[in-house]
Scaffold this active site. Structure first.
Site, PDB file in Angstrom:
ATOM      1  N   TRP A 182       0.854  -1.203   0.000  1.00 20.52           N
ATOM      2  CA  TRP A 182       0.000   0.000   0.000  1.00 20.52           C
ATOM      3  C   TRP A 182       0.888   1.250   0.000  1.00 20.52           C
ATOM      4  CZ3 TRP A 182      -5.264  -0.051   3.042  1.00 20.52           C
ATOM      5  CH2 TRP A 182      -6.064  -1.079   2.532  1.00 20.52           C
ATOM      6  N   ASP A 240       4.109  -0.329  11.221  1.00 23.21           N
ATOM      7  CA  ASP A 240       3.788  -1.761  11.367  1.00 23.21           C
ATOM      8  C   ASP A 240       4.586  -2.346  12.530  1.00 23.21           C
ATOM      9  OD1 ASP A 240       2.323  -3.927   9.284  1.00 23.21           O
ATOM     10  OD2 ASP A 240       3.708  -4.831  10.731  1.00 23.21           O
ATOM     11  N   ASP A 254       3.421  -0.547  17.516  1.00 24.12           N
ATOM     12  CA  ASP A 254       2.137  -1.227  17.677  1.00 24.12           C
ATOM     13  C   ASP A 254       1.027  -0.173  17.642  1.00 24.12           C
ATOM     14  OD1 ASP A 254      -0.108  -2.507  18.581  1.00 24.12           O
ATOM     15  OD2 ASP A 254       0.876  -3.504  20.279  1.00 24.12           O
ATOM     16  N   ASP A 287      -4.723  -1.516   6.795  1.00 21.33           N
ATOM     17  CA  ASP A 287      -4.979  -2.863   6.268  1.00 21.33           C
ATOM     18  C   ASP A 287      -4.702  -3.879   7.367  1.00 21.33           C
ATOM     19  OD1 ASP A 287      -5.579  -4.752   4.344  1.00 21.33           O
ATOM     20  OD2 ASP A 287      -3.570  -4.789   3.478  1.00 21.33           O
ATOM     21  N   LYS A 340      -9.556  -1.985   6.781  1.00 16.17           N
ATOM     22  CA  LYS A 340     -10.069  -3.345   6.578  1.00 16.17           C
ATOM     23  C   LYS A 340     -11.030  -3.698   7.710  1.00 16.17           C
ATOM     24  CE  LYS A 340      -7.037  -6.840   6.248  1.00 16.17           C
ATOM     25  NZ  LYS A 340      -6.344  -7.485   5.138  1.00 16.17           N
TER      26      LYS A 340
HETATM   27  C1  LIG Z   1      -2.350  -7.784   5.616  1.00 13.11           C
HETATM   28  S1  LIG Z   1      -0.882  -7.167   6.293  1.00 13.11           S
HETATM   29  C2  LIG Z   1      -0.782  -5.570   5.600  1.00 13.11           C
HETATM   30  C3  LIG Z   1      -0.366  -5.576   4.164  1.00 13.11           C
HETATM   31  C4  LIG Z   1       0.021  -4.193   3.690  1.00 13.11           C
HETATM   32  N1  LIG Z   1      -1.141  -3.325   3.606  1.00 13.11           N
HETATM   33  C5  LIG Z   1       0.651  -4.240   2.317  1.00 13.11           C
HETATM   34  O1  LIG Z   1       0.044  -3.791   1.392  1.00 13.11           O
HETATM   35  O2  LIG Z   1       1.768  -4.734   2.203  1.00 13.11           O
HETATM   36  C6  LIG Z   1      -1.355  -6.864   7.929  1.00 13.11           C
HETATM   37  C7  LIG Z   1      -0.273  -6.215   8.768  1.00 13.11           C
HETATM   38  O3  LIG Z   1      -0.852  -5.813   9.992  1.00 13.11           O
HETATM   39  C8  LIG Z   1       0.223  -5.750  10.908  1.00 13.11           C
HETATM   40  N2  LIG Z   1      -0.295  -5.600  12.275  1.00 13.11           N
HETATM   41  C9  LIG Z   1      -1.122  -6.452  12.946  1.00 13.11           C
HETATM   42  N3  LIG Z   1      -1.339  -5.979  14.186  1.00 13.11           N
HETATM   43  C10 LIG Z   1      -0.660  -4.786  14.297  1.00 13.11           C
HETATM   44  C11 LIG Z   1      -0.498  -3.844  15.333  1.00 13.11           C
HETATM   45  N4  LIG Z   1      -1.091  -4.013  16.512  1.00 13.11           N
HETATM   46  N5  LIG Z   1       0.266  -2.749  15.105  1.00 13.11           N
HETATM   47  C12 LIG Z   1       0.885  -2.595  13.912  1.00 13.11           C
HETATM   48  N6  LIG Z   1       0.773  -3.465  12.887  1.00 13.11           N
HETATM   49  C13 LIG Z   1       0.011  -4.555  13.072  1.00 13.11           C
HETATM   50  C14 LIG Z   1       0.948  -7.052  10.666  1.00 13.11           C
HETATM   51  O4  LIG Z   1       2.272  -6.991  11.166  1.00 13.11           O
HETATM   52  C15 LIG Z   1       0.884  -7.141   9.147  1.00 13.11           C
HETATM   53  O5  LIG Z   1       2.077  -6.681   8.566  1.00 13.11           O
END
Ligand SMILES: C[S@@+](CC[C@H](N)C(=O)[O-])C[C@H]1O[C@@H](n2cnc3c(N)ncnc32)[C@H](O)[C@@H]1O
Length: 388
Positions: A55, A122, A138, A174, A214
């Site tokens: 993204w 992320d 986070d 996302d 999302k």
């Molecule tokens: C589906 S992936 C995102 C893909 C990204 N939009 C892309 O296009 O490459 C979901 C992401 O959410 C992140 N994630 C989940 N919980 C999170 C949190 N509490 N804080 C930050 N990132 C988080 C995960 O590490 C993962 O990389």
């Protein structure tokens, strides 16, 4: 599943590698933009849960480099061909003429912009991307808000307490938890990520700004959407063609940020299921809320009541959102060109086709340690070395 089998079964996985995207999710954002024109008049963007970064790649290529994709890209090419046929020297369609005429190139090449600011966050580390500030943090943790504010405004005084600055045009998220397969749990964790993203958005969005996130379409998603409707004039749910029909994933697209009078985003008191209902006067949500008790240890207990009780006991019907009249159905749109690949279909591949490696291998996958141990034991990444 082998690489070429995955190539066959997932057209967007294959296409992402061919077109240089770090993940197939890039097409979801591009298809959402095609429908909602998310990037119009946008210069400051926050990309939450951004790794591996497809993204952010889209943001960087569209907003900074000025590239066009999908229908807009196709229309630009068509216009160029028309100009060329009509004998316009400035057309992109002439390759030899174009090279000799630098001025002409300037007018037709995408214009890169340096007034764009993109911040990506992320939990996982992200490989650098042109024009994108990447933070490893986070989004559910309060300490991330000051980090984000600092990244958005590096000139701000680090000694002063960061306060929300409403300067961002678009916040996208996302975020997805590691899915457990227990639907209710996955939906719950996803909704917590959505609230965390919304809370960050409330602190940085400018009036009129947009928020795209999302969602998992679970049982109570309409309650969540109704809450978003408090702070955005337009809330719609969209399912891009590149998102599998078999998945409960969809995206909420909120436009025209307009917090109700008197509402100020607070870094200390993040919005959540109960605080939001309690603190914001909404035209569609009455000021009732589930019972909320702050314990001596600072923990908050929320009484949600059970469904059975709701049916039996009239008094308890206050805890049923439907009975309180706070359910609200958001318009649902399918987006992405109908001629685009169907993400649930399997496609035949040409015989001479070479399967490509992913553009950006995961930087810190959960299985990294296992791979390292395997390598130490004489195996190679992904393959076991043959004994001599
Ligand atoms: C589906 S992936 C995102 C893909 C990204 N939009 C892309 O296009 O490459 C979901 C992401 O959410 C992140 N994630 C989940 N919980 C999170 C949190 N509490 N804080 C930050 N990132 C988080 C995960 O590490 C993962 O990389």
């Amino acid at each position: 599943m082998g690489k070429s089998s995955k190539d066959k079964r997932d057209a967007y996985y294959r296409l992402a590698k061919e077109e240089g995207w770090r993940a197939r999710s890039a097409y979801k954002l591009l298809q959402l933009d095609e429908e909602f024109h998310l990037f119009n008049n946008v210069t400051r963007v926050v990309d939450l849960c951004a790794a591996p970064g497809s993204w952010s790649q889209v943001l960087s290529r569209v907003l900074i480099k000025g590239e066009k994709f999908g229908r807009a890209g196709w229309e630009e090419k068509q216009a160029d061909v028309r100009r060329y046929v009509l004998g316009d020297k400035n057309s992109n369609a002439t390759s030899t003429e174009k090279k000799t005429d630098e001025k002409a190139q300037e007018t037709t090449q995408p214009k890169s912009r340096d007034d764009v600011r993109i911040v990506a966050i992320d939990l996982q580390p992200m490989s650098p991307l042109e024009g994108v500030t990447c933070l490893r943090a986070d989004i559910t943790h309060p300490s991330t808000i000051p980090l984000l504010l600092k990244a958005l405004d590096p000139a701000s005084d680090p000694s002063s307490t960061p306060t929300p600055t409403n300067s961002v045009d678009l916040v996208i998220s996302d975020g997805a938890p590691d899915v457990t397969g227990l639907h209710d749990l996955d939906i719950y964790i996803q909704s917590q990520l959505l609230f965390a993203a919304l809370n960050l958005a409330l602190c940085v969005l400018k009036p009129g700004g947009k928020f795209v996130a999302k969602i998992f379409r679970g049982k109570d998603v309409d309650l969540l959407l109704a809450q978003l409707k408090i702070v955005f004039k337009r809330v719609r749910v969209a399912k891009p063609r590149s998102s599998r029909a078999s998945s409960i994933e969809a995206f909420v697209v909120c436009e025209d940020f307009c917090p109700p009078a008197g509402f100020t985003a607070s870094l200390e008191k993040p919005v959540g299921v109960s605080t939001m209902l309690n603190d914001i006067q909404s035209p569609i949500i009455p000021r009732t809320q589930p019972g909320r008790k702050v314990r001596d240890d600072g923990g908050v207990e929320i009484e949600l009541g059970s469904e059975d009780e709701d049916e039996e006991d009239d008094e308890n019907s206050q805890s049923d959102p439907e009975k309180r009249g706070i359910r609200w159905i958001a318009p649902f749109l399918a987006c992405g060109d109908l001629s685009a690949y169907d993400s649930d279909a399997t496609y035949h591949l040409p015989k001479d086709r070479v399967s490509l490696d992913p553009v950006q291998p995961p930087t810190a996958p959960p299985y990294k340690r296992a791979l390292e141990m395997r390598k130490l034991a004489g195996g190679a990444y992904g393959k076991t070395k043959l004994q001599e």
